[in-house]
Design a protein around this motif. Structure first.
Motif, PDB file in Angstrom:
ATOM      1  N   ILE A 112       3.011   2.060   3.346  1.00 60.63           N
ATOM      2  CA  ILE A 112       2.293   1.747   4.738  1.00 60.63           C
ATOM      3  C   ILE A 112       2.900   0.518   5.202  1.00 60.63           C
ATOM      4  O   ILE A 112       2.679  -0.607   5.130  1.00 60.63           O
ATOM      5  CB  ILE A 112       0.857   1.607   4.497  1.00 60.63           C
ATOM      6  CG1 ILE A 112       0.263   2.905   3.918  1.00 60.63           C
ATOM      7  CG2 ILE A 112       0.363   1.364   5.849  1.00 60.63           C
ATOM      8  CD1 ILE A 112       0.527   4.064   4.703  1.00 60.63           C
ATOM      9  N   GLU A 113       4.321   0.663   6.041  1.00 56.29           N
ATOM     10  CA  GLU A 113       4.877  -0.576   6.453  1.00 56.29           C
ATOM     11  C   GLU A 113       4.106  -1.089   7.628  1.00 56.29           C
ATOM     12  O   GLU A 113       4.396  -2.078   8.047  1.00 56.29           O
ATOM     13  CB  GLU A 113       6.263  -0.314   6.755  1.00 56.29           C
ATOM     14  CG  GLU A 113       6.665   0.881   6.327  1.00 56.29           C
ATOM     15  CD  GLU A 113       8.306   0.873   6.789  1.00 56.29           C
ATOM     16  OE1 GLU A 113       8.548   0.758   7.945  1.00 56.29           O
ATOM     17  OE2 GLU A 113       9.243   0.879   5.926  1.00 56.29           O
ATOM     18  N   GLY A 114       3.639  -0.255   8.387  1.00 49.63           N
ATOM     19  CA  GLY A 114       2.825  -0.633   9.587  1.00 49.63           C
ATOM     20  C   GLY A 114       3.803  -0.462  10.734  1.00 49.63           C
ATOM     21  O   GLY A 114       5.189  -0.186  10.511  1.00 49.63           O
ATOM     22  N   ALA A 115       3.074  -0.462  12.061  1.00 46.23           N
ATOM     23  CA  ALA A 115       3.868  -0.212  13.330  1.00 46.23           C
ATOM     24  C   ALA A 115       4.507  -1.475  13.510  1.00 46.23           C
ATOM     25  O   ALA A 115       5.887  -1.322  14.432  1.00 46.23           O
ATOM     26  CB  ALA A 115       2.624   0.108  14.515  1.00 46.23           C
ATOM     27  N   HIS A 116       4.056  -2.797  13.168  1.00 49.40           N
ATOM     28  CA  HIS A 116       4.961  -3.773  13.441  1.00 49.40           C
ATOM     29  C   HIS A 116       5.350  -4.524  12.086  1.00 49.40           C
ATOM     30  O   HIS A 116       5.413  -5.820  11.861  1.00 49.40           O
ATOM     31  CB  HIS A 116       4.184  -4.703  14.322  1.00 49.40           C
ATOM     32  CG  HIS A 116       3.355  -3.873  15.251  1.00 49.40           C
ATOM     33  ND1 HIS A 116       2.162  -3.802  15.107  1.00 49.40           N
ATOM     34  CD2 HIS A 116       3.999  -3.597  16.389  1.00 49.40           C
ATOM     35  CE1 HIS A 116       1.854  -2.951  16.341  1.00 49.40           C
ATOM     36  NE2 HIS A 116       2.812  -2.730  17.219  1.00 49.40           N
ATOM     37  N   SER A 117       5.655  -3.701  11.048  1.00 53.54           N
ATOM     38  CA  SER A 117       6.345  -4.389   9.768  1.00 53.54           C
ATOM     39  C   SER A 117       5.120  -5.158   8.984  1.00 53.54           C
ATOM     40  O   SER A 117       5.450  -5.882   8.126  1.00 53.54           O
ATOM     41  CB  SER A 117       7.564  -5.143  10.165  1.00 53.54           C
ATOM     42  OG  SER A 117       8.153  -4.610  10.792  1.00 53.54           O
ATOM     43  N   HIS A 118       3.704  -5.137   9.410  1.00 53.98           N
ATOM     44  CA  HIS A 118       2.780  -5.947   8.911  1.00 53.98           C
ATOM     45  C   HIS A 118       1.864  -5.197   8.053  1.00 53.98           C
ATOM     46  O   HIS A 118       0.609  -5.674   7.601  1.00 53.98           O
ATOM     47  CB  HIS A 118       2.182  -6.682   9.891  1.00 53.98           C
ATOM     48  CG  HIS A 118       2.885  -8.253  10.121  1.00 53.98           C
ATOM     49  ND1 HIS A 118       4.038  -8.211  10.558  1.00 53.98           N
ATOM     50  CD2 HIS A 118       2.584  -9.231   9.792  1.00 53.98           C
ATOM     51  CE1 HIS A 118       4.465  -9.357  10.719  1.00 53.98           C
ATOM     52  NE2 HIS A 118       3.570 -10.105  10.402  1.00 53.98           N
ATOM     53  N   GLY A 119       1.988  -4.077   7.623  1.00 51.83           N
ATOM     54  CA  GLY A 119       1.214  -3.089   6.734  1.00 51.83           C
ATOM     55  C   GLY A 119       1.087  -3.815   5.376  1.00 51.83           C
ATOM     56  O   GLY A 119       2.215  -4.550   4.926  1.00 51.83           O
ATOM     57  N   GLY A 120      -0.023  -3.924   4.867  1.00 50.84           N
ATOM     58  CA  GLY A 120       0.039  -4.508   3.310  1.00 50.84           C
ATOM     59  C   GLY A 120       0.002  -5.874   3.182  1.00 50.84           C
ATOM     60  O   GLY A 120       0.071  -6.563   2.338  1.00 50.84           O
ATOM     61  N   GLU A 121      -0.423  -6.546   4.290  1.00 54.03           N
ATOM     62  CA  GLU A 121      -0.417  -8.069   4.230  1.00 54.03           C
ATOM     63  C   GLU A 121      -1.641  -8.881   3.581  1.00 54.03           C
ATOM     64  O   GLU A 121      -2.549  -9.182   4.494  1.00 54.03           O
ATOM     65  CB  GLU A 121       0.203  -8.741   5.594  1.00 54.03           C
ATOM     66  CG  GLU A 121       1.426  -8.741   6.140  1.00 54.03           C
ATOM     67  CD  GLU A 121       2.293  -9.629   5.183  1.00 54.03           C
ATOM     68  OE1 GLU A 121       1.772 -10.396   4.437  1.00 54.03           O
ATOM     69  OE2 GLU A 121       3.524  -9.330   5.248  1.00 54.03           O
ATOM     70  N   LEU A 122      -2.048  -8.164   2.690  1.00 52.28           N
ATOM     71  CA  LEU A 122      -3.300  -8.268   2.184  1.00 52.28           C
ATOM     72  C   LEU A 122      -3.912  -9.761   1.865  1.00 52.28           C
ATOM     73  O   LEU A 122      -5.009  -9.850   1.621  1.00 52.28           O
ATOM     74  CB  LEU A 122      -3.464  -7.500   0.952  1.00 52.28           C
ATOM     75  CG  LEU A 122      -3.284  -5.856   1.199  1.00 52.28           C
ATOM     76  CD1 LEU A 122      -3.367  -5.096   0.100  1.00 52.28           C
ATOM     77  CD2 LEU A 122      -4.437  -5.306   2.230  1.00 52.28           C
ATOM     78  N   HIS A 178      -3.689 -11.801   3.729  1.00 50.79           N
ATOM     79  CA  HIS A 178      -4.204 -12.642   4.770  1.00 50.79           C
ATOM     80  C   HIS A 178      -5.237 -11.923   5.692  1.00 50.79           C
ATOM     81  O   HIS A 178      -5.694 -12.046   6.899  1.00 50.79           O
ATOM     82  CB  HIS A 178      -2.915 -12.872   5.899  1.00 50.79           C
ATOM     83  CG  HIS A 178      -1.916 -13.760   5.220  1.00 50.79           C
ATOM     84  ND1 HIS A 178      -1.984 -15.170   5.134  1.00 50.79           N
ATOM     85  CD2 HIS A 178      -0.733 -13.363   4.568  1.00 50.79           C
ATOM     86  CE1 HIS A 178      -1.028 -15.674   4.167  1.00 50.79           C
ATOM     87  NE2 HIS A 178      -0.178 -14.724   4.081  1.00 50.79           N
ATOM     88  N   ILE A 198       0.849  -1.292   0.044  1.00 45.12           N
ATOM     89  CA  ILE A 198       0.021   0.164  -0.060  1.00 45.12           C
ATOM     90  C   ILE A 198       0.946   1.247   0.151  1.00 45.12           C
ATOM     91  O   ILE A 198       1.780   1.380   0.931  1.00 45.12           O
ATOM     92  CB  ILE A 198      -0.721   0.065   1.228  1.00 45.12           C
ATOM     93  CG1 ILE A 198      -1.684  -1.180   1.268  1.00 45.12           C
ATOM     94  CG2 ILE A 198      -1.828   1.146   1.260  1.00 45.12           C
ATOM     95  CD1 ILE A 198      -2.655  -1.292   2.497  1.00 45.12           C
TER      96      ILE A 198
END
Lengths: 318, 318
Positions: free
Chosen positions: A155-165, A167, A148
């Motif tokens: 958008i990497e996310g606060a815990h590196s899990h942004g864009g894990e679409l 799942h 994303i």
């Protein structure tokens, strides 16, 4: 600014690819070395450095000409710490300090990014997303990856899990089992692997109605059979488009991008499949964004990762 | 900077609330006027202006002391254009130029925001999200609203549909019908309305097992009955927590915030319900983010909208 050069490194389970990329996102060189993760992470880090040097050599430039390096690797990872944690396809690697190693070795600003995020950024920077300000990318392969980009920001996310679409859950009752250990994930419905699996199940349930061979069949065979008029295959393709549309719709109702983009082997199915996805996006999404969001295929192919990784390096010095 | 004052306006179907809010997010006044949407949008705009003046008067300040105004309204809306489009609970309003009207009337920088996004920003600014850099908020009421804040930025989306988390699809096969006209939306499972509806269905399917009265029952009654040991009600509450966890999980696998926050009447159910949601988030989410994400209730109550709207005004002049 046009003269700045970057190195992008795309680390996969099979190959480590590297390229020198210019400020307009054009690769000046491409090299590829075998990853051989089983030789251990020290060897892996050496191969990464070797790939960087080879790309620089192949481009006919010097390390001094490189403004920054970007490294993309598969998850799991800790982006903030610059670590590869324990990705299933890089076994037995564990807690590999990739960013530090590359940065120490080459003394350059070094970006570290998830491979799907990097590919998304590549498409956003100079590919299908070039003229859009925000984009969600789904990469359709063995799994379903995601990335994303909102206004030039990954958008990497606060815990590196942004864009894990791959799942996000699309089915809570009797969801299909996913490779991740959970159930009902988009990936369990719409990856190339899932397409084959769902086709096998349909063939078993309705023997004799299709010419497809359950024992030796790829997702491409399923798409080809559908295009050739096989009704069972066409149904599988239709449902795959629907599942992807639900994934896209969930992304739209969450971050509402200008563009939803699909990458990976399945996009060889051509414009009809894309149109089908678009139709289903309209069916399951609020009309206002559905009528306005662009839906396109990615255009950079297997270069997206190295270009995007280089682009992440470029972001560091922009 | 500590002396700057802002006006927040929260337009709902029943009341228009306004407050003067200081630079630390503290309301200095609160006023509330009936919306009476049936009197038309001209009257509505006048009431908004009246509410702003009343809030300024109640705070004992002057218009000159106001640095900016923020207006929050329910969707549908076009945020970029500053328009209310045609929200179901503001009928018969249509294409109302709210931002322009308030800005022209008071000659102040005027922010315009979706009410759920504004409430989320309020919580992020001075509420449950105060010490986090990113947050996803679910507001549980008649519907399920959502708001996403990443690093002090509201994710409004390219077409004003960012954070529409009540309408992410969690069930693709025989999904429950949603008020929006689609099926399988989170809202159709986890809103207060859905809790009552699901309880009614369970009572009809299993008559005599519960003391709940299907004809006169609120979601609070269901939560109270569960707390008092009613097994059917407890099951409904348990499933509600599961559905909300799936929604949270999808948000985590998309934007991966530091905090997932729940607001609205249902949060009166207390810490046990929140713990249940947290447990299910662990069950359906990758372990790395699940173990690290904070899960909390909102703390600002019905002030979140006016504080958040004022905060949106403040963002304009920050």
């Amino acid at each position: 600014m046009q003269d700045r050069l970057f190195v992008g490194l795309d680390v996969g389970g099979t190959t480590i690819k590297a390229a020198v990329v210019d400020d307009l996102g054009q690769p000046l060189s491409r090299v590829s070395l075998p990853t051989l993760p089983e030789r251990g992470q020290e060897a892996g880090l050496n191969t990464m450095a070797e790939a960087v040097r080879a790309a620089i050599g192949a481009a006919g430039i010097k390390l001094d000409d490189v403004a920054a390096i970007g490294v993309a690797t598969p998850g799991s990872m800790d982006l903030a710490a610059g670590l590869i944690l324990d990705p299933p396809n890089l076994k037995p690697w564990r807690n590999v300090p990739v960013r530090q190693y590359i940065s120490d070795t080459f003394r350059k600003p070094t970006a570290f990014q998830n491979d799907a995020n990097a590919a998304a950024y590549g498409e956003f920077w100079v590919g299908a997303g070039k003229f859009y300000r925000s984009m969600v990318l789904f990469t359709l392969g063995t799994g379903v990856g995601g990335g994303i980009i909102l206004e030039d920001r990954i958008i990497e996310g606060a815990h590196s899990h942004g864009g894990e679409l791959g799942h996000i859950k699309i089915e809570i009752t009797n969801g299909r089992p996913c490779g991740c250990g959970h159930r009902g994930c988009l990936e369990a419905y719409a990856s190339a692997t899932a397409v084959v699996q769902r086709t096998r199940e349909a063939l078993a349930a309705r023997p004799g109605v299709s010419t497809l061979d359950a024992d030796r069949m790829t997702s491409k065979d399923v798409f080809d059979a559908a295009a050739a008029g096989d009704a069972l295959a066409a149904e599988i393709v239709d449902r795959t488009a629907f599942y992807l549309a639900v994934g896209a719709s969930n992304a739209i109702h969450t971050v509402d991008p200008e563009l939803v983009c699909f990458a990976g082997g399945m996009t060889a199915a051509g414009p009809e499949f894309l149109n089908l996805i678009g139709k289903y996006i309209h069916d399951v999404t609020f009309a206002w964004p559905a009528e306005r969001v662009a839906v396109r295929y990615a255009v950079l192919g297997s270069d997206a990762g190295i270009i995007g990784a280089a682009g992440c390096g470029r972001l560091l010095v922009s």
